[in-house]
Design an enzyme around this catalytic site. Structure first.
Site, PDB file in Angstrom:
ATOM      1  N   ARG A 144       0.877  -1.330   0.100  1.00  0.00           N
ATOM      2  CA  ARG A 144      -0.184   0.006   0.010  1.00  0.00           C
ATOM      3  C   ARG A 144       1.016   1.165  -0.171  1.00  0.00           C
ATOM      4  O   ARG A 144       1.757   1.393   0.961  1.00  0.00           O
ATOM      5  CB  ARG A 144      -0.925  -0.032   1.439  1.00  0.00           C
ATOM      6  CG  ARG A 144      -1.860   1.185   1.437  1.00  0.00           C
ATOM      7  CD  ARG A 144      -2.542   1.181   2.662  1.00  0.00           C
ATOM      8  NE  ARG A 144      -1.890   2.122   3.687  1.00  0.00           N
ATOM      9  CZ  ARG A 144      -2.620   2.623   4.826  1.00  0.00           C
ATOM     10  NH1 ARG A 144      -3.976   2.327   5.084  1.00  0.00           N
ATOM     11  NH2 ARG A 144      -2.009   3.653   5.373  1.00  0.00           N
ATOM     12  N   TYR A 167      -3.038  11.671   5.493  1.00  0.00           N
ATOM     13  CA  TYR A 167      -3.374  10.295   5.755  1.00  0.00           C
ATOM     14  C   TYR A 167      -2.341   9.384   5.732  1.00  0.00           C
ATOM     15  O   TYR A 167      -1.763   9.482   4.404  1.00  0.00           O
ATOM     16  CB  TYR A 167      -4.756  10.139   5.314  1.00  0.00           C
ATOM     17  CG  TYR A 167      -4.957   8.572   5.874  1.00  0.00           C
ATOM     18  CD1 TYR A 167      -5.118   7.949   7.205  1.00  0.00           C
ATOM     19  CD2 TYR A 167      -4.521   7.672   5.006  1.00  0.00           C
ATOM     20  CE1 TYR A 167      -5.005   6.732   7.579  1.00  0.00           C
ATOM     21  CE2 TYR A 167      -4.840   6.011   5.318  1.00  0.00           C
ATOM     22  CZ  TYR A 167      -4.698   5.687   6.536  1.00  0.00           C
ATOM     23  OH  TYR A 167      -4.728   4.257   6.738  1.00  0.00           O
ATOM     24  N   ASP A 207      -5.354   3.763  -0.063  1.00  0.00           N
ATOM     25  CA  ASP A 207      -6.284   3.971   0.937  1.00  0.00           C
ATOM     26  C   ASP A 207      -6.601   5.510   0.921  1.00  0.00           C
ATOM     27  O   ASP A 207      -5.792   6.511   1.097  1.00  0.00           O
ATOM     28  CB  ASP A 207      -5.828   3.635   2.467  1.00  0.00           C
ATOM     29  CG  ASP A 207      -7.067   3.911   3.141  1.00  0.00           C
ATOM     30  OD1 ASP A 207      -8.059   4.001   2.814  1.00  0.00           O
ATOM     31  OD2 ASP A 207      -6.890   3.261   4.582  1.00  0.00           O
ATOM     32  N   HIS A 211      -9.123   6.725   2.414  1.00  0.00           N
ATOM     33  CA  HIS A 211      -9.600   7.087   3.810  1.00  0.00           C
ATOM     34  C   HIS A 211     -10.631   8.058   3.801  1.00  0.00           C
ATOM     35  O   HIS A 211     -10.769   9.087   4.706  1.00  0.00           O
ATOM     36  CB  HIS A 211      -8.394   7.410   4.728  1.00  0.00           C
ATOM     37  CG  HIS A 211      -8.399   7.002   5.835  1.00  0.00           C
ATOM     38  ND1 HIS A 211      -8.885   7.811   6.926  1.00  0.00           N
ATOM     39  CD2 HIS A 211      -7.939   5.917   6.440  1.00  0.00           C
ATOM     40  CE1 HIS A 211      -8.539   7.077   8.152  1.00  0.00           C
ATOM     41  NE2 HIS A 211      -8.223   6.008   7.963  1.00  0.00           N
ATOM     42  N   GLU A 261      -9.112   1.980  -1.730  1.00  0.00           N
ATOM     43  CA  GLU A 261      -9.762   1.510  -0.516  1.00  0.00           C
ATOM     44  C   GLU A 261     -10.732   2.982  -0.014  1.00  0.00           C
ATOM     45  O   GLU A 261     -10.145   4.030   0.067  1.00  0.00           O
ATOM     46  CB  GLU A 261      -9.028   1.387   0.526  1.00  0.00           C
ATOM     47  CG  GLU A 261      -9.239   0.867   2.068  1.00  0.00           C
ATOM     48  CD  GLU A 261      -8.114   0.361   2.731  1.00  0.00           C
ATOM     49  OE1 GLU A 261      -7.268  -0.005   2.482  1.00  0.00           O
ATOM     50  OE2 GLU A 261      -8.338   0.746   3.932  1.00  0.00           O
ATOM     51  N   GLU A 296     -13.683  -1.509   6.675  1.00  0.00           N
ATOM     52  CA  GLU A 296     -12.754  -1.471   7.986  1.00  0.00           C
ATOM     53  C   GLU A 296     -13.477  -1.151   9.265  1.00  0.00           C
ATOM     54  O   GLU A 296     -13.239  -1.346  10.289  1.00  0.00           O
ATOM     55  CB  GLU A 296     -11.307  -1.045   7.912  1.00  0.00           C
ATOM     56  CG  GLU A 296     -11.369   0.634   7.681  1.00  0.00           C
ATOM     57  CD  GLU A 296     -10.208   1.302   7.454  1.00  0.00           C
ATOM     58  OE1 GLU A 296      -9.104   0.542   6.873  1.00  0.00           O
ATOM     59  OE2 GLU A 296     -10.013   2.033   8.115  1.00  0.00           O
ATOM     60  N   ARG A 347     -13.487  -5.508   3.654  1.00  0.00           N
ATOM     61  CA  ARG A 347     -12.460  -5.349   4.744  1.00  0.00           C
ATOM     62  C   ARG A 347     -12.717  -5.582   5.857  1.00  0.00           C
ATOM     63  O   ARG A 347     -12.210  -5.176   7.136  1.00  0.00           O
ATOM     64  CB  ARG A 347     -11.931  -3.973   4.238  1.00  0.00           C
ATOM     65  CG  ARG A 347     -10.891  -4.004   3.138  1.00  0.00           C
ATOM     66  CD  ARG A 347     -10.113  -2.806   2.729  1.00  0.00           C
ATOM     67  NE  ARG A 347      -9.596  -2.055   4.023  1.00  0.00           N
ATOM     68  CZ  ARG A 347      -8.591  -2.497   4.599  1.00  0.00           C
ATOM     69  NH1 ARG A 347      -8.318  -3.746   4.587  1.00  0.00           N
ATOM     70  NH2 ARG A 347      -8.202  -1.773   5.751  1.00  0.00           N
ATOM     71  N   TRP A 358     -12.012  12.218   8.756  1.00  0.00           N
ATOM     72  CA  TRP A 358     -10.318  11.846   8.681  1.00  0.00           C
ATOM     73  C   TRP A 358     -10.083  10.798   8.254  1.00  0.00           C
ATOM     74  O   TRP A 358     -10.940   9.771   8.113  1.00  0.00           O
ATOM     75  CB  TRP A 358      -9.914  11.896  10.067  1.00  0.00           C
ATOM     76  CG  TRP A 358      -8.407  11.469  10.546  1.00  0.00           C
ATOM     77  CD1 TRP A 358      -7.479  12.277   9.890  1.00  0.00           C
ATOM     78  CD2 TRP A 358      -8.029  10.301  10.521  1.00  0.00           C
ATOM     79  NE1 TRP A 358      -6.314  11.701  10.010  1.00  0.00           N
ATOM     80  CE2 TRP A 358      -6.430  10.528  10.338  1.00  0.00           C
ATOM     81  CE3 TRP A 358      -8.581   8.919  10.945  1.00  0.00           C
ATOM     82  CZ2 TRP A 358      -5.679   9.123  10.597  1.00  0.00           C
ATOM     83  CZ3 TRP A 358      -7.725   7.905  11.024  1.00  0.00           C
ATOM     84  CH2 TRP A 358      -6.165   8.099  10.925  1.00  0.00           C
TER      85      TRP A 358
HETATM   86  C1  CS2 Z   1      -6.376   2.414   7.958  1.00  0.00           C
HETATM   87  C2  CS2 Z   1      -6.243   2.461   9.364  1.00  0.00           C
HETATM   88  O1  CS2 Z   1      -5.293   0.322   7.966  1.00  0.00           O
HETATM   89  C3  CS2 Z   1      -5.903   1.034   7.286  1.00  0.00           C
HETATM   90  O2  CS2 Z   1      -6.400   0.759   6.303  1.00  0.00           O
HETATM   91  O3  CS2 Z   1      -7.552   3.021   7.339  1.00  0.00           O
HETATM   92  O4  CS2 Z   1      -4.807   3.083   9.616  1.00  0.00           O
HETATM   93  C4  CS2 Z   1      -7.281   3.303  10.189  1.00  0.00           C
HETATM   94  O5  CS2 Z   1      -7.053   4.479  10.007  1.00  0.00           O
HETATM   95  C5  CS2 Z   1      -6.854   2.806  11.660  1.00  0.00           C
HETATM   96  O6  CS2 Z   1      -7.119   1.480  11.822  1.00  0.00           O
HETATM   97  C6  CS2 Z   1      -7.746   3.748  12.482  1.00  0.00           C
HETATM   98  O7  CS2 Z   1      -7.759   3.182  13.913  1.00  0.00           O
HETATM   99 MG    MG Z   2      -8.131   1.894   5.456  1.00  0.00          MG
END
Ligand code: CS2
Ligand code: MG
Length: 402
Positions: free
Chosen positions: A147, A159, A210, A212, A236, A262, A283, A402
């Site tokens: 990634r 991020y 990602d 995010h 992602e 996630e 995920r 975020w």
């Molecule tokens: C992220 C994480 O791993 C990922 O894909 O999106 O770093 C996420 O920000 C954290 O798990 C938040 O606790």
């Molecule tokens: Mg993520």
């Protein structure tokens, strides 16, 4: 057989973890993870005040019944706190059952479907060239999938950009750090990063990214289209997914594979995305989505639509979740990939585990159960420290995702 005690252990070996240890009258115990990054103590209370009293005296072999009891029995369904508490109990009970059977958990689930679990690592850098170098280091370490996240010119704290090379820890302050987000700068930059990565490393490495949750659906469609020539393994969390329909718009504009989930808690969060084939990878993971019992249900449903798994595996998922996920990944027929963000040595010391990394793959090990334990004496030496995830605002001060 009876549950005689259930203890919640909070420890901060570099970052906070909440762990549940369930003890039976036959001497066998099981361990489950209940960590909710930035909101840890709410799950501690949920477990200690409302779940543990209901567990004492129950038969730990009745995993499904206990799951239903905690899910239906609370009346208040779903949500990250409830589902993490249920996951912690569920994983501890699967650990107990597999230990009693003398089997690694993957055997109890149905046996190995593959020889190893392909993982992706996190390469990041303050700018494009640093990120390109970081990807190279992961390739040298044997990773088959990486990634890539980079600092963006004009955005101060993007991020995914950490300090140091192997570890990235976003929950970095006692109160949330404020960051500023600029969608236009990001959209102009991101395709250049992947163009460069393909120029330098060629077609072979699987590359992931990602977003995010930062884009609107139409912006995500534009990014996915711009990334198509660079053959991403996935894009992602391109947009928030509370409105599952949002992904239809992205899908209409791009063939870049989409991954999401996630922050999903149950099968209901992903039902429309999966059955309308709006995503390629789901995920959801063990700790976030109600343990092995529920994740198995999500994966089986996803398999009907050729959606594959891609379990979240950031450092806020403790080694207990990582170990359990690796057993799950070893068994699950529609496995896609597993995220692997290495824990620090301090964390690994508190959670001795059977899993190991070799040549881009993780292996769960053959210890009975999920193969992860907790060293309680060492855990006690690392008291809880408040830590929040950052927040994001647009350049005019508006709160953003975020
Ligand atoms: C992220 C994480 O791993 C990922 O894909 O999106 O770093 C996420 O920000 C954290 O798990 C938040 O606790
Ligand atoms: Mg993520």
């Amino acid at each position: 057989m009876k549950i005689v005690s259930a203890k919640v252990i909070v420890t901060c070996p570099g970052r906070n973890f909440v762990t549940l240890k369930i003890q039976t009258d036959q001497g066998v115990y099981g361990i489950g993870d209940a960590t909710l990054n930035g909101r840890e103590l709410s799950v501690v209370s949920y477990l200690e005040d409302h779940v543990v009293p209901c567990l004492i005296g129950k038969d730990p072999r009745r995993i499904e019944d206990i799951w239903q009891y905690l899910y239906r029995g609370a009346y208040w369904r779903r949500g990250p706190v409830t589902m993490r508490a249920i996951a912690a109990v569920d994983v501890a009970l699967w650990d107990i059952k597999a230990k009693m059977a003398g089997m690694p958990l993957y055997d109890l689930l149905g046996g190995k479907s593959r020889d190893g679990v392909m993982v992706y690592g996190h390469a990041n850098g303050a700018d494009l060239e640093e990120t390109v170098d970081a990807v190279g280091r992961y390739i040298d370490l044997g990773y088959k999938a990486i990634r890539a996240q980079s600092g963006v010119p004009g955005i101060e704290m993007a991020y995914g950009v950490g300090r140091g090379t192997l570890h990235y820890e976003p929950a970095d302050a006692a109160l949330p750090t404020e960051t500023v987000w600029d969608t236009r700068k990001y959209l102009n930059f991101a395709p250049k990063l992947f163009e460069r990565l393909r120029e330098v490393y060629g077609p072979e490495p699987r590359l992931l990214h990602d977003v995010h949750h930062r884009l609107t659906p139409i912006e995500a469609g534009r990014l996915g289209k711009a990334l198509e020539p660079f053959d991403l393994f996935w894009m992602e969390d391109a947009t928030p997914a509370e409105n599952q329909e949002a992904f239809r718009l992205i899908r209409q504009h791009t063939t870049t594979p989409l991954a999401v989930g996630e922050i999903f808690n149950t099968i209901w969060d992903c039902k429309d995305l999966i059955q309308n084939q709006l995503i390629d990878y789901i995920r959801a993971t063990i700790v976030g989505a109600g343990g092995v019992t529920h994740l198995r249900r999500i994966a089986d449903f996803a398999a009907l639509y050729q959606v594959r798994t891609g379990c979240h595996g950031a450092t806020d998922l403790s080694p207990v979740t990582m170990g359990t996920a690796l057993h799950f990944d070893t068994w699950v027929p529609n496995f896609g990939i597993q995220e692997y963000m290495r824990h620090t040595e301090e964390t690994d010391a508190v959670f001795p585990h059977a899993y190991s990394f070799a040549d881009g793959f993780l292996h769960p090990g053959d210890a009975p159960g999920h193969g992860v334990d907790i060293d309680e004496d060492l855990a006690a030496k690392h008291p809880y420290k408040p830590a929040y995830l950052p927040v994001a605002r647009l350049t005019d001060g508006t709160m953003w995702n975020w």
